[in-house]
Design a protein around this motif. Structure first.
Motif, mmCIF file in Angstrom:
data_model
loop_
_atom_site.group_PDB
_atom_site.id
_atom_site.type_symbol
_atom_site.label_atom_id
_atom_site.label_comp_id
_atom_site.label_asym_id
_atom_site.label_seq_id
_atom_site.Cartn_x
_atom_site.Cartn_y
_atom_site.Cartn_z
ATOM 1 N N GLU A 33 4.922 -2.577 -4.088
ATOM 2 C CA GLU A 33 3.822 -3.491 -4.399
ATOM 3 C C GLU A 33 3.100 -3.998 -3.155
ATOM 4 N N CYS A 34 3.398 -3.407 -2.016
ATOM 5 C CA CYS A 34 2.698 -3.718 -0.752
ATOM 6 C C CYS A 34 2.966 -5.140 -0.255
ATOM 7 N N THR A 35 4.039 -5.751 -0.712
ATOM 8 C CA THR A 35 4.334 -7.138 -0.331
ATOM 9 C C THR A 35 4.562 -7.268 1.171
ATOM 10 N N LEU A 36 5.339 -6.360 1.739
ATOM 11 C CA LEU A 36 5.596 -6.421 3.179
ATOM 12 C C LEU A 36 4.329 -6.145 3.972
ATOM 13 N N LEU A 37 3.521 -5.192 3.516
ATOM 14 C CA LEU A 37 2.271 -4.872 4.212
ATOM 15 C C LEU A 37 1.333 -6.073 4.238
ATOM 16 N N LYS A 38 1.279 -6.808 3.134
ATOM 17 C CA LYS A 38 0.409 -7.982 3.069
ATOM 18 C C LYS A 38 0.816 -9.035 4.093
ATOM 19 N N LYS A 39 2.100 -9.107 4.392
ATOM 20 C CA LYS A 39 2.567 -10.055 5.398
ATOM 21 C C LYS A 39 2.315 -9.538 6.808
ATOM 22 N N VAL A 52 3.423 4.005 2.252
ATOM 23 C CA VAL A 52 3.633 5.252 1.513
ATOM 24 C C VAL A 52 4.512 4.954 0.311
ATOM 25 N N ASP A 53 4.104 5.457 -0.853
ATOM 26 C CA ASP A 53 4.934 5.315 -2.044
ATOM 27 C C ASP A 53 4.629 6.476 -2.992
ATOM 28 N N ILE A 54 5.633 6.879 -3.743
ATOM 29 C CA ILE A 54 5.455 8.000 -4.656
ATOM 30 C C ILE A 54 4.699 7.596 -5.917
ATOM 31 N N GLY A 58 0.912 2.573 -9.179
ATOM 32 C CA GLY A 58 1.305 1.258 -8.689
ATOM 33 C C GLY A 58 0.521 0.863 -7.446
ATOM 34 N N LEU A 59 0.300 1.817 -6.542
ATOM 35 C CA LEU A 59 -0.471 1.535 -5.328
ATOM 36 C C LEU A 59 -1.913 1.165 -5.666
ATOM 37 N N LYS A 60 -2.493 1.880 -6.622
ATOM 38 C CA LYS A 60 -3.890 1.609 -6.972
ATOM 39 C C LYS A 60 -4.058 0.208 -7.553
ATOM 40 N N TYR A 233 -6.278 4.730 -0.102
ATOM 41 C CA TYR A 233 -7.016 3.534 0.331
ATOM 42 C C TYR A 233 -7.010 3.460 1.843
ATOM 43 N N SER A 234 -8.145 3.087 2.399
ATOM 44 C CA SER A 234 -8.225 2.836 3.845
ATOM 45 C C SER A 234 -9.302 1.807 4.096
ATOM 46 N N ILE A 235 -9.056 0.938 5.045
ATOM 47 C CA ILE A 235 -10.002 -0.132 5.374
ATOM 48 C C ILE A 235 -9.852 -0.496 6.840
#
Length: 313
Positions: A33-39, A52-54, A58-60, A233-235
């Motif tokens: 759920e990208c929780t660590l990335l958000k931090k 990266v996730d399979i 969920g990523l979208k 996704y990229s930003i």
């Protein structure tokens, strides 16, 4: 049972590591759920942050939560940050993930079959060759202390290792691919005889022997460029290193200070006029008429020009 939660403690372990070591390129495998990335996006020593996730769906659902905040546009810094999310399996190679400073695998390997754990080891340590890898996984010895738990902690877990099993795997990987290993964890057992079971979540920190080296020394020029993952996704975050962003910020600053000076000048002028009005009753209007030329004749008959201004009160 744990305060803060065990998941929060695992993430904080990674964040503390990032603060100390300041990696520039970080990838979280099994980012879910990208929780660590958000931090991690708030730690601007990171220039490239990848998840990266399979589970592509969920990523979208979560990927737009990694977009820059309004404050990032209003107050951009000089730091550069790019965020990317990929759908893919950690058992497959992708050239875009080679040469990172830090790879994290938080509660991931227990979701793999044992043959896939071997593939994971080869991909991460043999192919990606990051400077540091952080791997966490449940400690099976702690399970009897978890209320109501029977079997594994999650229905998708393929295994849960004891400390001895985890350390045996980690040391074998370190020896095979050239990494030192340090063992630690998060989630202490309650005080008492059960303290001997270790951490609830065990962690191995792998550091490549030789540390950071030039990627060109690690990767041969004729290596196949494999693109197994799908970029979802990229930003790029706003940065003053971008000339367009810098120009916009400079113009905004100039307009801001010009407006501030104008306001202060007008308030100061108004204050002086009000003071004069309060002290002398009616404020006389001083008006200077347009100057005009007159020709006057002197007693000797000569003419000369003069300039006259009428002062009206």
């Amino acid at each position: 049972m744990f305060r803060p939660s065990l998941n929060s403690q695992r993430h904080q372990f990674v964040i503390d590591f990032v603060k100390r070591n300041k990696p520039q390129k970080v990838v979280d495998l099994g980012c879910s759920e990208c929780t660590l990335l958000k931090k991690l996006r708030f730690h601007r020593e990171i220039e490239l942050l990848v998840g990266v996730d399979i589970n592509g769906m969920g990523l979208k659902k979560k990927m737009y939560g990694l977009a820059p905040l309004s404050s990032d546009y209003l107050h951009p810094g000089f730091e550069q940050l790019r965020v990317e999310l990929y759908q893919g399996s950690v058992t497959q190679r992708d050239v875009r993930l080679r040469g990172f400073d830090l790879v994290t695998s938080i509660e991931l390997i227990e979701h793999l079959s044992l043959p896939d754990v071997e593939k994971f080891s080869d991909v991460v340590f043999g192919y990606m060759t990051p400077v540091t890898v952080i791997v966490s996984t449940p400690n099976a010895e702690f399970n009897p202390l978890l209320p109501g738990l029977t079997g594994f902690r999650h229905r998708d877990h393929k295994f849960e290792w004891t400390r001895a099993e985890f350390q045996s795997w980690a040391l074998k990987v370190g020896m095979a691919y050239g990494y030192d290993v340090e063992f630690t964890g998060v989630g202490w057992a309650p005080p008492g005889p059960q303290e001997g079971v270790g951490f609830c979540s065990q962690i191995a920190v792998f550091r490549r022997l030789g540390g950071r080296v030039d990627c060109s020394m690690l990767f041969s020029d004729d290596a196949d460029e494999v693109f197994s993952y799908s970029l979802l996704y990229s930003i790029n975050y706003p940065s003053l290193r971008d000339n367009n962003i810098l120009r916009r910020v400079l113009v905004s600053e100039v307009l801001h200070w010009a407006e501030k000076l104008k306001t202060e000048w007008m308030e100061g002028t108004g204050g002086r006029l009000n003071a004069r009005s309060a002290g002398g009753g009616v404020v006389n209007e001083v008006r200077l008429s347009e100057p005009h030329m007159e020709s006057e004749e002197t007693p000797t008959g000569e003419h000369h020009n003069s300039v006259r201004c009428d002062l009206h009160l």
